[in-house]
Design a protein around this motif. Structure first.
Motif, PDB file in Angstrom:
ATOM      1  N   ARG A 240       0.844  -1.199   0.000  1.00 30.31           N
ATOM      2  CA  ARG A 240       0.000   0.000   0.000  1.00 30.31           C
ATOM      3  C   ARG A 240       0.876   1.243   0.000  1.00 30.31           C
ATOM      4  NH1 ARG A 240      -1.531   0.014   4.834  1.00 30.31           N
ATOM      5  NH2 ARG A 240      -2.988  -1.731   4.585  1.00 30.31           N
ATOM      6  N   HIS A 241       1.895   1.246   0.825  1.00 33.39           N
ATOM      7  CA  HIS A 241       2.823   2.380   0.846  1.00 33.39           C
ATOM      8  C   HIS A 241       3.515   2.537  -0.512  1.00 33.39           C
ATOM      9  CE1 HIS A 241       2.401   2.248   5.260  1.00 33.39           C
ATOM     10  NE2 HIS A 241       2.885   3.477   5.252  1.00 33.39           N
ATOM     11  N   GLN A 268      -4.694  10.350  -0.619  1.00 30.48           N
ATOM     12  CA  GLN A 268      -5.934  10.987  -1.049  1.00 30.48           C
ATOM     13  C   GLN A 268      -6.366  10.492  -2.424  1.00 30.48           C
ATOM     14  OE1 GLN A 268      -7.774  12.901   0.950  1.00 30.48           O
ATOM     15  NE2 GLN A 268      -9.360  12.942  -0.641  1.00 30.48           N
ATOM     16  N   ALA A 269      -5.392  10.201  -3.279  1.00 31.66           N
ATOM     17  CA  ALA A 269      -5.710   9.771  -4.642  1.00 31.66           C
ATOM     18  C   ALA A 269      -6.445   8.440  -4.674  1.00 31.66           C
ATOM     19  CB  ALA A 269      -4.426   9.677  -5.471  1.00 31.66           C
ATOM     20  N   ALA A 274     -10.323   2.931  -1.635  1.00 29.20           N
ATOM     21  CA  ALA A 274      -9.492   2.336  -0.592  1.00 29.20           C
ATOM     22  C   ALA A 274      -9.907   0.902  -0.273  1.00 29.20           C
ATOM     23  CB  ALA A 274      -9.542   3.189   0.672  1.00 29.20           C
ATOM     24  N   GLN A 275     -11.211   0.642  -0.203  1.00 31.00           N
ATOM     25  CA  GLN A 275     -11.668  -0.710   0.122  1.00 31.00           C
ATOM     26  C   GLN A 275     -11.302  -1.694  -0.990  1.00 31.00           C
ATOM     27  OE1 GLN A 275     -15.894  -0.350   1.019  1.00 31.00           O
ATOM     28  NE2 GLN A 275     -15.456  -0.101   3.200  1.00 31.00           N
ATOM     29  N   TRP A 276     -11.414  -1.255  -2.223  1.00 27.04           N
ATOM     30  CA  TRP A 276     -11.053  -2.095  -3.367  1.00 27.04           C
ATOM     31  C   TRP A 276      -9.557  -2.435  -3.304  1.00 27.04           C
ATOM     32  CZ3 TRP A 276     -13.112  -0.813  -8.949  1.00 27.04           C
ATOM     33  CH2 TRP A 276     -12.845  -1.894  -9.815  1.00 27.04           C
ATOM     34  N   LEU A 277      -8.761  -1.413  -3.014  1.00 28.40           N
ATOM     35  CA  LEU A 277      -7.320  -1.604  -2.911  1.00 28.40           C
ATOM     36  C   LEU A 277      -6.984  -2.609  -1.813  1.00 28.40           C
ATOM     37  CD1 LEU A 277      -4.400  -0.790  -3.671  1.00 28.40           C
ATOM     38  CD2 LEU A 277      -4.617   1.090  -2.034  1.00 28.40           C
ATOM     39  N   PHE A 295      -9.177  -2.976 -11.565  1.00 28.78           N
ATOM     40  CA  PHE A 295      -9.014  -1.708 -10.841  1.00 28.78           C
ATOM     41  C   PHE A 295      -8.589  -0.605 -11.808  1.00 28.78           C
ATOM     42  CE2 PHE A 295      -6.800   1.443  -8.353  1.00 28.78           C
ATOM     43  CZ  PHE A 295      -7.429   1.467  -7.116  1.00 28.78           C
ATOM     44  N   GLY A 296      -7.580  -0.880 -12.619  1.00 31.91           N
ATOM     45  CA  GLY A 296      -7.078   0.124 -13.557  1.00 31.91           C
ATOM     46  C   GLY A 296      -8.097   0.518 -14.607  1.00 31.91           C
ATOM     47  N   GLU A 297      -8.830  -0.454 -15.117  1.00 29.61           N
ATOM     48  CA  GLU A 297      -9.832  -0.153 -16.143  1.00 29.61           C
ATOM     49  C   GLU A 297     -10.998   0.629 -15.568  1.00 29.61           C
ATOM     50  OE1 GLU A 297      -8.846  -3.907 -19.135  1.00 29.61           O
ATOM     51  OE2 GLU A 297     -10.615  -4.004 -17.818  1.00 29.61           O
TER      52      GLU A 297
END
Length: 385
Positions: A240-241, A268-269, A274-277, A295-297
């Motif tokens: 994540r970092h 913030q981006a 955040a939950q998906w990540l 995620f990217g699409e």
């Protein structure tokens, strides 16, 4: 890290940093290509062998482990995969200069060399940005290991436990390269124990297998360099970092940020996703490509083409000599040489010859410097960039 992060996650970070779809693909391709740009590939397309950013398993098995051979290995792995954290570090206990030089190559995030890596890519090509993102990401995945063969630094022992929600589970290591890792049963493949300081089996995180490359892995173990004192590795947090730091770094490269500083992350981006990540980072799977792709699409609204190793090779191979540097791989090669020269130079100036002697690449891949030109044409030896 694996291709799922270096390609798809890097694309996601580039999108969130403000790059276009096409630019994001170029950055992601370059970040992923670092793991494929071997001397074997470069020889195939008749490119300078000094631009190698990785070594294939077969190349490593045949690699020399004399002084010149070890320098070649260290130049590659310390420059692109195990960026040294502190080249002035001193171990807590008394030690030899040889041990201290290897200790100083241990990788960790947020180093002065990371700042320089990112700033080196500023105002350069998208390929340079991609290389910098690969190096940045690997500082998180490969922390606590060094990019040089070393039993006294990189070895581990049988004390290896996965940290699972239900509790600790002892990891079983095996040495069958053909058998896939089995996270359901905490069974993983690692390199063979070989009681020789400079054995290729003791390069990087080989003794820990692919655990550092899986975003879901949380574990504790006893590294040799730490006097076999317990270290806890939390990959979901580290990845994540890494992801948020890539966004911050690429906003700097785009010009949206005036500076790039260590230990700075653009959380913030990703706040709205955040939950998906977190779901991706904690999912126990060997390949997260499909999840990162989705995620990217969702960010770009465009399809992300799969990574194709061969796509740019003919362009470079068939380009006339005077135009090779302007091809996709030509720009990658220039950026790779610059990164390798920068890191090698810092290691050399720290008083260590583990990575050999630095060669200035400022004049480009076909500069007037005769020594550097000879190196670019594939000359071998301890002075390779």
């Amino acid at each position: 890290m694996n291709a799922d992060f270096h390609y798809y996650a890097t694309y996601c970070a580039a999108q969130l940093a403000g790059y276009s779809h096409a630019e994001s693909l170029d950055i992601a391709y370059s970040a992923c290509f670092v793991d494929f740009c071997s001397k074997t590939l470069l020889s195939k397309i008749k490119a300078p062998l000094s631009a190698a950013t990785t070594q294939l398993q077969l190349e490593l098995m045949d690699a020399r482990t004399d002084a010149a051979g070890l320098q070649d290995i260290t130049r590659i792995w310390s420059s692109f995969h195990f960026l040294p954290y502190n080249l002035q570090a001193r171990p807590k206990r008394r030690c030899s200069k040889k041990y201290r030089n290897k200790f100083r190559l241990i990788c960790n995030p947020n180093s002065a060399l990371l700042e320089e890596t990112v700033r080196l890519a500023k105002g350069k090509s998208l390929q340079a940005a991609g290389i910098a993102m690969h190096v940045l990401a690997d500082t998180w995945a490969h922390r606590y290991f060094a990019g040089t063969p070393s039993l006294v630094i990189n070895n581990t022992n049988a004390y290896f436990y996965e940290l699972l929600p239900e509790g600790e589970k002892k990891i079983t290591f095996r040495h069958s390269a053909s058998a896939p890792d089995d996270p359901a049963n905490s069974v993983y493949t690692c390199s063979l124990h070989y009681n020789s300081e400079n054995s290729i089996m003791n390069l990087g995180h080989g003794r820990a297998g692919h655990l550092p490359d899986y975003c879901f892995a949380r574990y504790k173990y006893l590294p040799a360099w730490g006097g076999y004192e317990e270290v806890v590795k939390d990959n979901p947090s580290d990845y994540r970092h890494a992801f948020c730091q890539m966004i911050e770094a690429m906003k700097f490269l785009r010009g949206e940020r005036e500076t790039f500083a260590r230990d700075t992350y653009d959380t913030q981006a990703v706040a709205s996703r955040a939950q998906w990540l977190e779901k991706i980072l904690h999912k126990r799977q060997l390949d997260a490509s499909a999840d990162w792709k989705a995620f990217g699409e969702s960010v770009s609204g465009k399809e992300i083409a799969a990574f194709d190793l061969d796509i740019y090779q003919d362009e470079y191979k068939n380009a006339p000599k005077e135009r090779k540097d302007s091809t996709f791989l030509g720009r990658f090669i220039l950026a790779a040489l610059a990164q390798k020269s920068m890191v090698t130079g810092h290691i050399f100036r720290s008083g260590s010859l583990l990575a050999g002697y630095p060669i200035d690449s400022a004049e480009g891949s076909r500069g007037k410097n005769r020594v550097f030109g000879r190196i670019l044409n594939g000359a071998k030896g301890g002075g390779e960039a």
